[in-house]
Design an enzyme around this catalytic site. Structure first.
Site, mmCIF file in Angstrom:
data_model
loop_
_atom_site.group_PDB
_atom_site.id
_atom_site.type_symbol
_atom_site.label_atom_id
_atom_site.label_comp_id
_atom_site.label_asym_id
_atom_site.label_seq_id
_atom_site.Cartn_x
_atom_site.Cartn_y
_atom_site.Cartn_z
ATOM 1 N N HIS A 16 10.832 2.338 -52.337
ATOM 2 C CA HIS A 16 10.637 1.471 -53.495
ATOM 3 C C HIS A 16 11.877 1.510 -54.379
ATOM 4 O O HIS A 16 12.779 2.332 -54.201
ATOM 5 C CB HIS A 16 9.375 1.842 -54.291
ATOM 6 C CG HIS A 16 9.449 3.110 -55.077
ATOM 7 N ND1 HIS A 16 8.501 3.492 -55.985
ATOM 8 C CD2 HIS A 16 10.373 4.117 -55.088
ATOM 9 C CE1 HIS A 16 8.819 4.648 -56.523
ATOM 10 N NE2 HIS A 16 9.938 5.050 -56.010
ATOM 11 N N CYS A 35 16.103 6.352 -59.668
ATOM 12 C CA CYS A 35 15.034 5.529 -59.071
ATOM 13 C C CYS A 35 15.313 4.043 -59.213
ATOM 14 O O CYS A 35 14.588 3.213 -58.671
ATOM 15 C CB CYS A 35 13.684 5.879 -59.695
ATOM 16 S SG CYS A 35 13.171 7.555 -59.320
ATOM 17 N N HIS A 41 14.898 3.779 -52.548
ATOM 18 C CA HIS A 41 14.862 5.155 -52.058
ATOM 19 C C HIS A 41 13.444 5.416 -51.578
ATOM 20 O O HIS A 41 12.554 4.597 -51.810
ATOM 21 C CB HIS A 41 15.242 6.138 -53.181
ATOM 22 C CG HIS A 41 14.286 6.088 -54.322
ATOM 23 N ND1 HIS A 41 14.372 5.156 -55.324
ATOM 24 C CD2 HIS A 41 13.177 6.826 -54.606
ATOM 25 C CE1 HIS A 41 13.388 5.329 -56.177
ATOM 26 N NE2 HIS A 41 12.637 6.332 -55.771
ATOM 27 N N HIS A 43 9.876 7.948 -50.576
ATOM 28 C CA HIS A 43 9.018 9.090 -50.901
ATOM 29 C C HIS A 43 8.043 9.338 -49.756
ATOM 30 O O HIS A 43 7.639 8.408 -49.058
ATOM 31 C CB HIS A 43 8.172 8.822 -52.152
ATOM 32 C CG HIS A 43 8.959 8.747 -53.405
ATOM 33 N ND1 HIS A 43 9.446 9.859 -54.056
ATOM 34 C CD2 HIS A 43 9.359 7.690 -54.156
ATOM 35 C CE1 HIS A 43 10.097 9.480 -55.147
ATOM 36 N NE2 HIS A 43 10.062 8.170 -55.232
ATOM 37 N N ASP A 81 2.380 2.134 -45.356
ATOM 38 C CA ASP A 81 3.138 3.146 -44.619
ATOM 39 C C ASP A 81 4.379 2.526 -43.958
ATOM 40 O O ASP A 81 4.277 1.527 -43.243
ATOM 41 C CB ASP A 81 2.240 3.785 -43.548
ATOM 42 C CG ASP A 81 2.871 5.027 -42.943
ATOM 43 O OD1 ASP A 81 3.635 5.726 -43.650
ATOM 44 O OD2 ASP A 81 2.596 5.319 -41.759
ATOM 45 N N HIS A 82 5.535 3.145 -44.226
ATOM 46 C CA HIS A 82 6.822 2.672 -43.708
ATOM 47 C C HIS A 82 7.143 1.257 -44.175
ATOM 48 O O HIS A 82 7.740 0.471 -43.430
ATOM 49 C CB HIS A 82 6.889 2.807 -42.180
ATOM 50 C CG HIS A 82 7.008 4.239 -41.742
ATOM 51 N ND1 HIS A 82 5.940 5.111 -41.760
ATOM 52 C CD2 HIS A 82 8.067 4.958 -41.322
ATOM 53 C CE1 HIS A 82 6.353 6.285 -41.357
ATOM 54 N NE2 HIS A 82 7.632 6.232 -41.085
ATOM 55 N N GLU A 126 3.557 11.620 -55.746
ATOM 56 C CA GLU A 126 4.815 10.992 -55.346
ATOM 57 C C GLU A 126 5.784 12.043 -54.817
ATOM 58 O O GLU A 126 6.596 11.775 -53.938
ATOM 59 C CB GLU A 126 5.426 10.239 -56.527
ATOM 60 C CG GLU A 126 6.543 9.302 -56.114
ATOM 61 C CD GLU A 126 6.953 8.398 -57.257
ATOM 62 O OE1 GLU A 126 6.636 7.202 -57.179
ATOM 63 O OE2 GLU A 126 7.562 8.885 -58.220
HETATM 64 NI NI NI Z 1 10.835 6.855 -56.493
#
Ligand code: NI
Length: 137
Positions: A16, A35, A41, A43, A81-82, A126
């Site tokens: 995100h 961020c 980037h 998580h 997911d992904h 997160e």
């Molecule tokens: Ni983040």
């Protein structure tokens, strides 16, 4: 009567970028720091879904955990997911994908999907140390 809370923990990985269209570039950079990286980037998220209800007098179960797992997998995990949360997830469209906003969006996806039990909490990690909780208020 015994009200019991049952939780399933799930996992997903996603990317995100925290960036608000309501802020200028400098404000975005100051508020979101790393961020706000333009290319995003990632998580490794952990998601805990808690429902509450009374154990069935015959089965002794509030909810079949296999059914809970399959529901969360189908309605949430398969969509995130992904994926890149800014661009690829219908239920996050137009939102800054902070953990807070993701938790509320997941609640709204799931809240009408249960019968016999109530959604009680969406808990989203997160990172190992940063987590948010939403109780539907
Ligand atoms: Ni983040």
């Amino acid at each position: 009567m015994a009200l019991v809370y049952v939780t399933r923990r799930m996992h997903f990985s996603a990317s995100h970028r925290l960036h608000s269209e309501a802020l200028d570039e400098q404000q975005n950079s100051e508020i979101y720091g790393a961020c706000n990286n333009p290319l995003g980037h990632g998580h490794n998220y952990d998601l805990e879904i808690t429902v509450c209800g009374e154990p069935d007098p015959v089965t002794g179960m509030v909810i079949d955990l296999k059914n809970l797992k399959e529901l969360v997998q189908r309605e949430v995990i398969d969509h995130v997911d992904h994926k890149h949360l800014n661009y690829e997830v219908d239920f996050l469209a137009g939102q800054v994908p902070t953990a807070e906003n993701i938790a509320v969006a997941i609640w709204r996806v799931l809240e009408k999907k249960f019968s016999g039990v109530k959604l009680f909490r969406v808990k989203l990690y997160e990172t190992e140390r940063n987590l948010v909780e939403y109780y539907g208020a």
